[in-house]
Write a protein that holds these residues in place. Structure first.
Motif, PDB file in Angstrom:
ATOM      1  N   LEU A   7      76.440 110.589  39.609  1.00  0.00           N
ATOM      2  CA  LEU A   7      77.802 110.788  39.123  1.00  0.00           C
ATOM      3  C   LEU A   7      77.973 112.143  38.459  1.00  0.00           C
ATOM      4  N   PRO A   8      79.102 112.819  38.722  1.00  0.00           N
ATOM      5  CA  PRO A   8      79.362 114.103  38.064  1.00  0.00           C
ATOM      6  C   PRO A   8      79.676 113.902  36.587  1.00  0.00           C
ATOM      7  N   SER A   9      79.452 114.948  35.789  1.00  0.00           N
ATOM      8  CA  SER A   9      79.658 114.853  34.344  1.00  0.00           C
ATOM      9  C   SER A   9      80.797 115.723  33.835  1.00  0.00           C
ATOM     10  N   ASP A  10      81.627 116.253  34.731  1.00  0.00           N
ATOM     11  CA  ASP A  10      82.747 117.100  34.318  1.00  0.00           C
ATOM     12  C   ASP A  10      83.668 116.390  33.334  1.00  0.00           C
ATOM     13  N   THR A  11      84.276 117.177  32.451  1.00  0.00           N
ATOM     14  CA  THR A  11      85.403 116.713  31.641  1.00  0.00           C
ATOM     15  C   THR A  11      86.678 117.315  32.209  1.00  0.00           C
ATOM     16  N   VAL A  52      83.212 124.272  42.748  1.00  0.00           N
ATOM     17  CA  VAL A  52      83.932 123.151  43.342  1.00  0.00           C
ATOM     18  C   VAL A  52      84.093 122.021  42.333  1.00  0.00           C
ATOM     19  N   HIS A  53      85.036 121.152  42.616  1.00  0.00           N
ATOM     20  CA  HIS A  53      85.311 119.966  41.803  1.00  0.00           C
ATOM     21  C   HIS A  53      84.565 118.799  42.437  1.00  0.00           C
ATOM     22  N   LEU A  54      83.425 118.447  41.859  1.00  0.00           N
ATOM     23  CA  LEU A  54      82.573 117.405  42.426  1.00  0.00           C
ATOM     24  C   LEU A  54      83.108 116.026  42.073  1.00  0.00           C
TER      25      LEU A  54
END
Length: 270
Positions: free
Chosen positions: A18-22, A74-76
């Motif tokens: 899972l990606p960890s972006d905020t 990129v936006h994962l």
């Protein structure tokens, strides 16, 4: 590496599934000079012989997508974990959805991305049976070209990308023979998730190059173990090289979907 989503981060993304972006990360990335490009891993939940997990295709798609996210802005997205695995139904644990459902899921994701300001979507496909993804990309781009609305779409990797990666990594099995749970998939998991590879891949090689009735009869007509390929040749180093080469092959895809046509040939690697 761990599949728990709690591993060290690289390029702003976890080394897990899972990606960890905020939201802030996504907003800051949107300030760049190119279109926002989302990357959606699409895997499956199907048998991969006695030594690889049912989630193998999802783990492979996520490994490729993580490699892209480490190299490009990129936006994962999190993966689609169940897809079209009907040819594997003879083995316990395999779960499928219809191609119509998968088509609708991807189209809904694309529409949601457009509403949030993301203008491009790359599908990273980890399962060869997801034929419908090609149709989703074709139709999405046709609608966009005719109406001016929608996201630009691409499907990655193409067979040519896999062939280049296979040659660079020293994979000895051809793409025809390396059909399922073979040298490529086992190598990638040995590199990314060695703790999930059980004993047995060293002695389960099986070749069935003539599979012309696969869609009619399913995989069980061609293999008892569920394996078609030569997993005995797999290695973690080959897995690492496969992923690195695929990241290089992604450059023209990113330039194509991430620009308005005036940045072709530009370099967008981190």
């Amino acid at each position: 590496m761990s599949g728990s989503g709690t591993a060290d981060t690289a390029g702003g993304h976890t080394a897990g599934v899972l990606p960890s972006d905020t939201s802030r990360d996504v907003r800051e990335r949107a300030q760049g000079p190119h279109r926002q490009v989302a990357v959606l891993p699409v895997g499956s939940f199907e048998q991969h012989g006695p030594y690889l997990p049912l989630a193998t295709d999802t783990l492979v798609a996520c490994a490729i997508a993580r490699e892209l996210a480490a190299a490009y802005p990129v936006h994962l997205l999190p993966p689609v974990t169940i897809s079209c695995s009907h040819e594997h139904a003879a083995w316990p644990g395999t779960v499928s959805i219809s191609s119509v459902t998968l088509h609708a899921v991807v189209r809904d994701i694309a529409a949601s991305l457009e509403r949030s300001g993301v203008q491009a979507l790359v599908l990273v496909n980890g399962h060869g049976g997801n034929y419908v993804l090609g149709n989703v990309v074709q139709e999405g781009n046709a609608v966009r070209d005719s109406s001016g609305s929608g996201v630009r779409m691409a499907l990655f990797p193409a067979p040519e990308d896999w062939e280049a990666a296979r040659e660079r990594a020293g994979v000895r099995t051809s793409l025809l023979s390396d059909m399922h749970a073979g040298e490529i998939e086992t190598s990638i998991l040995l590199h990314c998730h060695p703790e999930l590879v059980r004993p047995g891949h060293e002695t389960t090689d099986f070749i069935a190059d003539d599979r012309r009735h696969l869609l009619t009869l399913g995989m069980s007509a061609y293999t008892e173990s569920g394996v078609i390929g030569r997993p005995s040749l797999a290695s973690a180093d080959k897995g690492k090289q496969l992923l690195a080469t695929l990241a290089e092959s992604f450059e023209p895809y990113f330039s194509l979907v991430g620009s308005d046509g005036d940045e072709d040939g530009a370099t967008h690697r981190r």
